[in-house]
Design an enzyme around this catalytic site. Structure first.
Site, PDB file in Angstrom:
ATOM      1  N   ILE C  73      46.941  25.846  33.642  1.00 57.26           N
ATOM      2  CA  ILE C  73      48.347  25.932  33.219  1.00 57.26           C
ATOM      3  C   ILE C  73      48.468  25.435  31.779  1.00 57.26           C
ATOM      4  O   ILE C  73      49.164  26.025  30.964  1.00 57.26           O
ATOM      5  CB  ILE C  73      49.269  25.092  34.141  1.00 57.26           C
ATOM      6  CG1 ILE C  73      48.990  25.372  35.625  1.00 57.26           C
ATOM      7  CG2 ILE C  73      50.736  25.320  33.788  1.00 57.26           C
ATOM      8  CD1 ILE C  73      49.213  26.769  36.089  1.00 57.26           C
ATOM      9  N   GLY C  74      47.780  24.361  31.482  1.00 60.17           N
ATOM     10  CA  GLY C  74      47.844  23.817  30.129  1.00 60.17           C
ATOM     11  C   GLY C  74      49.136  23.078  29.843  1.00 60.17           C
ATOM     12  O   GLY C  74      49.657  23.112  28.730  1.00 60.17           O
ATOM     13  N   CYS C 133      44.443  15.359  32.077  1.00 58.41           N
ATOM     14  CA  CYS C 133      44.554  16.801  32.325  1.00 58.41           C
ATOM     15  C   CYS C 133      43.382  17.528  31.676  1.00 58.41           C
ATOM     16  O   CYS C 133      43.182  17.430  30.473  1.00 58.41           O
ATOM     17  CB  CYS C 133      45.859  17.359  31.788  1.00 58.41           C
ATOM     18  SG  CYS C 133      45.990  19.126  32.070  1.00 58.41           S
ATOM     19  N   GLY C 220      42.007  21.078  45.489  1.00 60.54           N
ATOM     20  CA  GLY C 220      41.992  21.597  46.855  1.00 60.54           C
ATOM     21  C   GLY C 220      40.878  21.008  47.710  1.00 60.54           C
ATOM     22  O   GLY C 220      40.134  20.128  47.292  1.00 60.54           O
TER      23      GLY C 220
HETATM   24  C1  LIG Z   1      48.822  24.290  39.421  1.00 62.13           C
HETATM   25  C2  LIG Z   1      48.555  22.846  39.153  1.00 62.13           C
HETATM   26  C3  LIG Z   1      49.244  22.192  38.153  1.00 62.13           C
HETATM   27  C4  LIG Z   1      49.003  20.851  37.877  1.00 62.13           C
HETATM   28  N1  LIG Z   1      49.718  20.211  36.906  1.00 62.13           N
HETATM   29  C5  LIG Z   1      49.518  18.902  36.676  1.00 62.13           C
HETATM   30  C6  LIG Z   1      50.293  18.186  35.729  1.00 62.13           C
HETATM   31  O1  LIG Z   1      51.164  18.736  35.086  1.00 62.13           O
HETATM   32  N2  LIG Z   1      50.053  16.849  35.558  1.00 62.13           N
HETATM   33  C7  LIG Z   1      49.103  16.198  36.287  1.00 62.13           C
HETATM   34  O2  LIG Z   1      48.933  14.987  36.096  1.00 62.13           O
HETATM   35  N3  LIG Z   1      48.353  16.837  37.203  1.00 62.13           N
HETATM   36  C8  LIG Z   1      48.538  18.167  37.406  1.00 62.13           C
HETATM   37  N4  LIG Z   1      47.786  18.815  38.368  1.00 62.13           N
HETATM   38  C9  LIG Z   1      46.808  18.050  39.134  1.00 62.13           C
HETATM   39  C10 LIG Z   1      47.397  17.571  40.467  1.00 62.13           C
HETATM   40  O3  LIG Z   1      48.478  16.717  40.248  1.00 62.13           O
HETATM   41  C11 LIG Z   1      46.332  16.851  41.313  1.00 62.13           C
HETATM   42  O4  LIG Z   1      45.876  15.720  40.616  1.00 62.13           O
HETATM   43  C12 LIG Z   1      45.131  17.736  41.632  1.00 62.13           C
HETATM   44  O5  LIG Z   1      45.574  19.041  41.886  1.00 62.13           O
HETATM   45  C13 LIG Z   1      44.304  17.231  42.819  1.00 62.13           C
HETATM   46  O6  LIG Z   1      45.030  17.195  43.998  1.00 62.13           O
HETATM   47  P1  LIG Z   1      45.040  18.396  45.099  1.00 62.13           P
HETATM   48  O7  LIG Z   1      43.624  18.726  45.399  1.00 62.13           O
HETATM   49  O8  LIG Z   1      45.809  17.855  46.247  1.00 62.13           O
HETATM   50  O9  LIG Z   1      45.739  19.552  44.448  1.00 62.13           O
HETATM   51  C14 LIG Z   1      48.033  20.153  38.634  1.00 62.13           C
HETATM   52  C15 LIG Z   1      47.335  20.825  39.640  1.00 62.13           C
HETATM   53  C16 LIG Z   1      47.577  22.142  39.913  1.00 62.13           C
HETATM   54  C17 LIG Z   1      46.798  22.808  41.003  1.00 62.13           C
END
Ligand SMILES: Cc1cc2nc3c(=O)[nH]c(=O)nc-3n(C[C@H](O)[C@H](O)[C@H](O)COP(=O)(O)O)c2cc1C
Ligand SMILES: Cc1cc2nc3c(=O)[nH]c(=O)nc-3n(C[C@H](O)[C@H](O)[C@H](O)COP(=O)(O)OP(=O)(O)OC[C@H]3O[C@@H](n4cnc5c(N)ncnc54)[C@H](O)[C@@H]3O)c2cc1C
Ligand SMILES: Cc1cc2nc3c(=O)[nH]c(=O)nc-3n(C[C@H](O)[C@H](O)[C@H](O)COP(=O)(O)OP(=O)(O)OC[C@H]3O[C@@H](n4cnc5c(N)ncnc54)[C@H](O)[C@@H]3O)c2cc1C
Ligand SMILES: Cc1cc2nc3c(=O)[nH]c(=O)nc-3n(C[C@H](O)[C@H](O)[C@H](O)COP(=O)(O)O)c2cc1C
Ligand code: FES
Ligand code: FES
Lengths: 305, 265, 305, 265
Positions: C73-74, C133, C220
């Site tokens: 996403i960036g 990030c 995930g």
């Molecule tokens: C689509 C997407 C957008 C994300 N945007 C951010 C963000 O803006 N800031 C952030 O700290 N982490 C962001 N993350 C990371 C998540 O907050 C999280 O740390 C990471 O996905 C691991 O957890 P999960 O496996 O439950 O998704 C994003 C993750 C995904 C998949």
């Protein structure tokens, strides 16, 4: 249509190999040759040996997660002397493909001693220097995380051998490109990656760690995206060949790694998942190349965004 | 006593018969005479429901490890696997029907040493039952046998000489190991074979060591390769000051109970 | 049997929360409240904002792998001013649970400026400082890998606020414990982890990277074993609460993280996989605690090997 | 022109009818009158075969993302999804039978602007067909319509006014965009609606921009949330020097073709 004779032929430094498919240390042994065609292997990589015998870690040592495998073997092995006396003769006897001996030391000196010892043995085509096992303390991985140490280790080892000197890197680092470069500059003739990443699993009912030591090494399909990213990074950083592994289960997975920059790929956990994995990957790659009329070499590193 | 070993094979075989038993137990039968000839009691196979990469692409499932399952029966090429559904792997096996393909690696492991002219106690707990069935068929002609089996409730109970259940719903109430000392004395037992969960085997081993009775136990361990390659299934065997981790799939699954370091588990 | 009133109640530093379940930044927004009970959330964490608006990365930005999700996403976001002017009032209006604002800067100074600005706004209970990030260069992650920088950042920010100061760590480092400690010593009141790990996927047929930028962030179920190992490591290293995330899809997964040492958990990718994930995890944890007659707090960190 | 928006819902609905079409195409029908009333042409649902955590524990499959699928038809509460099997997600949908549960999030997205008294050209390519079917049903009474559809072969062809196939196996041979300029001139078209792969939409947009004709296109993108949360589906929209990434699932999937920055894809 012109026929390409062996579209899978490639080379690992000075070593010409007939297949870009090899196996990941610790996941494949002579027993596996009952199931597959040995010729489908570009090289045979044995389980990591250490200077002295190692008992390894207490059980349970394994746990299968949703998308991979945790292991905590702890480099159980008979030690260098017994390896040379007992295992090496059998390997020499049985193998028709190049033998790569994986080894790990607990100090720079020990690495050097082991290499010197192995240099006196025949029938070895190369070494995989394991500086990246997450399952042993003060050994292996301690080396793999510091570029200066990796550089020094390679600089010590490379003048001592004409054989291939592959350094196996840990994914558990901030910047793999720096370490890969350090290995190259020290004289490694190839790098291999990735070893397992940190992993843990707990029985949610009672809080019991699924493996005795708590944290183990995580491998298998779940680590493929990471392995691919690190392969790409490392391949961008160095000119020596990259042997890639991490979650490769089938020929489609393997192709991803060639595009990303790997010259060879290794199957690890896949050997447990499917005893025929080596054959299937080899044949899948073959058909792909024949169908597309290309040499596998030609796509190495050609990923486009 | 003899130990038999043979090169394991990787095979795909159709299930020719499926038996549904009580509780979560079922039996899958395959038919392969040549294979049957290579099998010994106590050996096992790594088995799995047939998986193809096409499945992976078409569906949403990932391939998983094979599961170690003992040879329950082996007669005229009919090889039976007596299985309890406990998790994802055994559940996938549970769902198979006659005609479906099974993937097998085996026969694996050392198997039980076979004897003649002995007074034998067989001790099984839960899913330790199947390998002893095949064993007793081989032993029964030339030995005296007595088989005690324990389970948690009445759906974990199968034919044998004496049954124990933890909840008392069938047979005697308690752990199967409770009656062993007495039985050994009464029946003048000079050899014990056991198979079941580690705590049961350990209990059993304490008794046989104390009474100085020969005892072979078949041990369960989590496995990856099943063929001695990964060292994942290792258990501590030897003397307190001179021991090693041996592979259940290769040096085992049958061990001399007196040599297993039960305290190091 | 004695009834435990709310077995899930916990606290995040000074902040008492009624649920240990929260959401991962960037994966949950007000739209999701159409599907779940807001009360099941211990806190609401918004998508990371930056000082100035960010367009984000070119598409494709997403690819689902065998066991997780790649994103690139960036940090697309409207920037701090627009966030304060437009989003914050709606959040204040809608939320009945504490709001945690996630933000990221491109320099220490910018982090400080942003915090000062946010301090003037009402309705914010805490901050999640995103130094991790993987999808932006020279921002975020550059900070998260250096313990000294993390320490300095926290030391600069913590005196400026009475609100919770959570630092979100990157898993793409050699030793997360060192970074967690640096954050704690700098005055962070909690740490959260893990952000996504490096990941890549390639179309094997033509070598095209599945996401435009090549390497993206991997989240995930496939990263769960790593997230659990790092949670355990970090929780062993610090006394402040740990908010854990990484591959938590259901209540059983969540329990693993509590045993490993997390005080709260966050759902990320799970929200895409199941819009009801928050409810299901909350209810699953509730039933588990009631059935076992325990408070969730009591199992935190109690993993046994 | 009006735009309709409504709160998306998460629902589980049984499939009441399943139609098998040519090639890899099929239609799944659900029945929900209240839901049907909220839907507009061009809107879509995130749909998935029902998944339960119990499945995950019992079997070996992992839950996966929902897939965006347009509303193909919507009449008296019968909502149809016209789907092509292309990968794992759509394959799981393909395997569903009448009676099986579908998980749905929707209706989602902005939908097509609806008009009256216009001369309209509908252009669809491949799986861009379904949303235009629903659209033409709404437009046909009060507008003049002409629909061209293109596919790679005869199994990708469905009812419309003019068919193009890449292999020439049905209708005219070539890309559907080849005949558009001429059609616009001949039929005095003053509005174009399009849906299909991005290269087709882009081609179409170049033509309509040149001819200065109003053109709305529905764009495909890989999605995670479908509800505007993750910013994963963004595409570049605006002017060369003043643009932003807009979300296909929220600001789209229908965009003014002249505002999409086709070169930034
Ligand atoms: C689509 C997407 C957008 C994300 N945007 C951010 C963000 O803006 N800031 C952030 O700290 N982490 C962001 N993350 C990371 C998540 O907050 C999280 O740390 C990471 O996905 C691991 O957890 P999960 O496996 O439950 O998704 C994003 C993750 C995904 C998949
Ligand atoms: C040599 C050998 C022979 C065996 N013979 C048989 C047999 O004939 N019939 C039969 O039904 N089973 C037998 N087993 C046990 C069988 O292999 C396991 O039940 C099976 O691997 C469980 O896999 P799963 O995927 O279904 O469950 P999992 O999801 O792996 O586990 C389900 C539950 O069982 C526990 N568990 C998993 N594996 C084991 C294990 N090996 N030992 C103890 N607990 C475990 C887990 O902790 C979990 O709680 C044998 C095991 C060995 C090593
Ligand atoms: C708003 C919207 C409406 C849609 N409406 C319909 C519809 O009514 N009927 C229908 O059949 N399909 C429709 N689609 C496309 C559909 O969502 C994809 O075909 C589906 O997501 C593919 O998922 P999969 O898991 O089956 O295949 P995957 O495994 O994800 O992909 C299979 C192959 O298709 C490619 N692919 C995957 N997703 C897309 C995509 N979104 N666009 C282009 N190529 C892709 C991949 O690169 C791969 O080669 C729509 C998409 C959007 C965004
Ligand atoms: C059971 C097991 C044992 C392993 N033993 C070794 C070893 O001895 N030396 C080594 O360098 N790597 C060892 N590895 C790591 C693998 O060689 C490989 O780097 C890793 O598993 C990733 O590849 P994969 O996902 O294909 O398995 C082992 C891995 C497993 C699963
Ligand atoms: S399971 Fe691999 S050595 Fe026994
Ligand atoms: S798919 Fe998440 S914002 Fe569009």
């Amino acid at each position: 249509m012109e026929q390409i004779l062996n579209p899978l032929q490639t080379s690992l430094g000075r070593l010409k190999v007939n297949s870009p498919v090899t196996v990941a240390s610790g996941t494949f042994a002579l027993e596996n040759l009952d199931f597959i065609e040995q010729d489908h292997l570009g090289a045979y990589v044995c389980k990591t040996i250490t200077r002295y015998p190692k008992k390894g870690n207490p059980p349970p040592r394994l746990y299968e997660t949703e998308a991979g495998l945790l292991n905590s073997i702890g480099l159980q092995n008979p030690g260098l002397d017994k390896f040379i006396a007992e295992d090496l003769p059998v390997l020499r006897e049985t193998l028709t493909v190049p033998l790569i001996v994986s080894f790990s030391g607990s100090s720079l000196k020990e690495f050097v001693q082991m290499l010197e010892c192995l240099e006196k043995q025949e029938g070895i085509s190369g070494y995989e220097v394991n500086v990246s096992c997450p399952n042993v303390e003060n050994e292996g991985i301690a080396f793999g995380i510091d570029p200066d140490v990796v550089n020094k280790l390679c600089a010590l080892l490379s003048p001592l051998t004409e054989r291939e000197l592959i350094v196996k890197l840990s994914p558990n680092v901030t910047d793999i490109a720096v370490i890969a470069k350090a290995a190259e500059e020290g004289g490694a003739t190839a790098i291999s990656l990735i070893n397992t990443i940190w992993g843990m699993a707990i029985d949610y009912r009672n809080g019991k760690s699924r493996i005795k030591k708590g944290i183990g090494g995580y491998s298998g399909i779940g680590i493929k995206p990471l392995a691919l990213a690190l392969t790409y990074r490392a391949a961008q950083a160095v000119k020596i060949p990259v042997i890639a592994m991490g979650g490769i289960y089938n020929w489609q997975d393997a192709l991803e790694f060639f595009w990303a920059g790997a010259s060879m790929i290794a199957l690890g956990t896949a050997n447990f998942i499917d005893p025929l994995a080596v054959d299937k990957v080899y044949e899948g790659l073959s058909s792909f190349c024949l169908e597309k009329q290309l040499k596998l070499k030609d796509i190495v590193g050609k990923v486009n965004k | 006593m003899k130990m038999n070993k043979s090169q394991p094979q990787f095979l795909e075989r159709a299930i020719y018969f499926r038996e549904e038993l009580s509780g979560d137990y079922f039996i899958l039968w395959i038919w392969d005479e040549a294979l049957g000839k290579k099998c010994q009691p106590g050996q096992f196979f790594q088995i799995r429901a047939h998986y193809s990469i096409a499945d992976a692409e078409e569906t949403r499932s990932l391939p998983k490890l094979f599961k170690p399952i003992s040879i329950y029966d082996n007669a005229e090429g009919r090889i039976g696997f007596f299985i309890k559904k406990v998790g994802a792997g055994t559940n996938a096996l549970y769902k198979l029907k006659a005609g479906d393909l099974l993937e097998l690696i085996g026969p694996l492991g050392n198997g039980f040493p076979l004897v003649t002219g002995r007074k034998i106690l067989l001790v099984s707990g839960g899913i330790g039952y199947p390998p002893l069935w095949y064993l007793q068929k081989k032993l029964i002609k030339h030995n005296l046998l007595y088989w005690v089996h324990g389970g948690s409730g009445q759906s974990d109970v199968f034919p044998c000489d004496e049954v124990w259940t933890e909840d008392g719903s069938f047979g005697k109430k308690g752990m199967v190991t409770e009656g062993i000392s007495k039985l050994i004395a009464e029946k003048k037992i000079d050899l014990v074979y056991s198979c079941g969960p580690v705590p049961m085997l350990k209990e059993c081993a304490i008794i046989t060591t104390e009474l100085n009775i020969e005892h072979y136990c078949s041990i369960e361990a989590y496995m990856a390769c099943g063929i001695g390659v990964c060292y994942g299934c290792a258990i501590p065997v030897g003397q307190e000051n001179d021991w090693n981790y041996l592979r259940v799939c290769k040096e085992g699954p049958v061990f001399n109970a007196g040599e297993v370091l039960w305290n190091k588990f």
